[in-house]
Design a protein around this motif. Sequence first.
Motif, PDB file in Angstrom:
ATOM      1  N   HIS A 287       0.830  -1.215   0.000  1.00 18.82           N
ATOM      2  CA  HIS A 287       0.000   0.000   0.000  1.00 18.82           C
ATOM      3  C   HIS A 287       0.863   1.262   0.000  1.00 18.82           C
ATOM      4  O   HIS A 287       0.533   2.250  -0.684  1.00 18.82           O
ATOM      5  CB  HIS A 287      -0.910  -0.008   1.221  1.00 18.82           C
ATOM      6  N   ASN A 292      -2.651   3.656  -4.714  1.00 18.65           N
ATOM      7  CA  ASN A 292      -3.895   3.680  -5.488  1.00 18.65           C
ATOM      8  C   ASN A 292      -4.565   2.311  -5.594  1.00 18.65           C
ATOM      9  O   ASN A 292      -5.633   2.197  -6.186  1.00 18.65           O
ATOM     10  CB  ASN A 292      -3.627   4.218  -6.897  1.00 18.65           C
ATOM     11  N   THR A 294      -6.806  -0.812  -4.732  1.00 18.86           N
ATOM     12  CA  THR A 294      -8.082  -0.919  -4.013  1.00 18.86           C
ATOM     13  C   THR A 294      -7.996  -1.997  -2.932  1.00 18.86           C
ATOM     14  O   THR A 294      -7.021  -2.752  -2.841  1.00 18.86           O
ATOM     15  CB  THR A 294      -9.210  -1.293  -4.992  1.00 18.86           C
ATOM     16  N   ARG A 295      -9.057  -2.055  -2.126  1.00 18.67           N
ATOM     17  CA  ARG A 295      -9.106  -3.065  -1.071  1.00 18.67           C
ATOM     18  C   ARG A 295      -9.038  -4.469  -1.644  1.00 18.67           C
ATOM     19  O   ARG A 295      -8.348  -5.335  -1.115  1.00 18.67           O
ATOM     20  CB  ARG A 295     -10.403  -2.924  -0.263  1.00 18.67           C
ATOM     21  N   GLN A 297      -7.710  -5.475  -4.422  1.00 19.38           N
ATOM     22  CA  GLN A 297      -6.367  -5.762  -4.924  1.00 19.38           C
ATOM     23  C   GLN A 297      -5.397  -6.044  -3.779  1.00 19.38           C
ATOM     24  O   GLN A 297      -4.568  -6.960  -3.858  1.00 19.38           O
ATOM     25  CB  GLN A 297      -5.866  -4.581  -5.761  1.00 19.38           C
ATOM     26  N   THR A 378      -6.905   1.000   3.817  1.00 19.73           N
ATOM     27  CA  THR A 378      -7.600   1.847   2.844  1.00 19.73           C
ATOM     28  C   THR A 378      -8.490   2.869   3.531  1.00 19.73           C
ATOM     29  O   THR A 378      -8.758   3.931   2.974  1.00 19.73           O
ATOM     30  CB  THR A 378      -8.457   0.992   1.885  1.00 19.73           C
ATOM     31  N   THR A 382      -8.585   6.800   2.647  1.00 20.86           N
ATOM     32  CA  THR A 382      -9.813   7.551   2.400  1.00 20.86           C
ATOM     33  C   THR A 382      -9.882   8.779   3.275  1.00 20.86           C
ATOM     34  O   THR A 382     -10.240   9.870   2.848  1.00 20.86           O
ATOM     35  CB  THR A 382     -11.038   6.645   2.672  1.00 20.86           C
TER      36      THR A 382
END
Length: 397
Positions: A287, A292, A294-295, A297, A378, A382
Amino acid sequence: MSDKIKTVFSDKKKIIKISVALVFFIVFAVFLYFFNQVEKPELVSTNGRTFETAVVTEIVQDNIQEDGSRIGNQYLKLKMLSGELAGQTVDATSANGHLFGAECKVGMRVVTVTSISGDVTVTSVYSQDRQYVIYIFVTIFMLIMCIIGGKNGLKSVLGLVFTFVCIIFLYLPMIFRGFSPFFAAIVVVILTTFVSMLLIGGYTKKTFCAITGTVAGVVISGLSAAIFGYFAGISGYNVSDIESLLFIGQSTNIDIGGLLFSGILIASLGAVMDVGMSVSSTINEIHLNSPNMTRIQLFKSGINVGRDMMGTMSNTLILAFTGSSLSTLLLDYAYNLPYLQLINSYSIGIEIMQGLSGTIGVILTVPITSAVTAFMITNKKTFSLKKNKTTQNEITE
């Protein structure tokens, strides 16, 4: 000026963390001291009998034969180093046995069983005095960890010491006081996992994700063993040393039946903890380098890494349980027992249950840790984006 403020706040945070840690360990130490103040029933009379240290000064009569074997007892003279007879030279015997006695030589330090009744003293050699060998090897082990591992090695040593203290001074007294062994194991697992993970990984989301996955995996191991035992008709009363345990259980509040499944939780903790921290650290690192992603991935990345670890960790547990029961397996092999007798024996069933339940815990730790870590990391991303957007809006206005 802003850098100075950041440094001050950073120093204050470190001081607060250290202070909280010190308070926790002090309170925990005081708790353990009072928690261990229990009266144990006298299961075996030890009146007039003590274990002391001594050094061999003379071999009066040896028991070695012409072919090199030993038969009967050695007759010795010992200089006592501790106890009521410290400084005195006494006559003693050393039995020819694999569990008790020792092949004594002049100058060798031994542990004796000394029985005193009035003017009569009987002394026999219990074993070689190996306490200093143990201390030296433990010291070497810790030094190697600190030298190779540096700061993290020192933290690992502290975590290991804390785990040892919890097992000896918390887990065993809890069982002795009548607590459920399964509950006692869960308490120790949670406590040691928290402290060990925080020492190694620090106060971060990555660490708490690893803690969550580890605790979940260990509990799953215990539940898997309980389910296996229920359907296979295996309980904690089917272990090989049940007679000795039942004797202790008659005089104490120990729940003998729960010891087997409790031990599985403790035994699987190390492997599950390794998997939990490795998967969590990997996802966190991915991460940081690819913010970028996603969760989903990140979750898939954790699963892919965990798949490579499943085989090695599963082998670790299976081989550990196999090694601990090697003598039983060898006896079964030597006697050439029929398949139906072998597969349905309690000893084999228990070993299979321990190995498989621990492995199930390791395997399921991977998706649990991956899911928790991907979600929490993530969330941080956010939050950062929202914060940045808010700041940009404020500047525009």
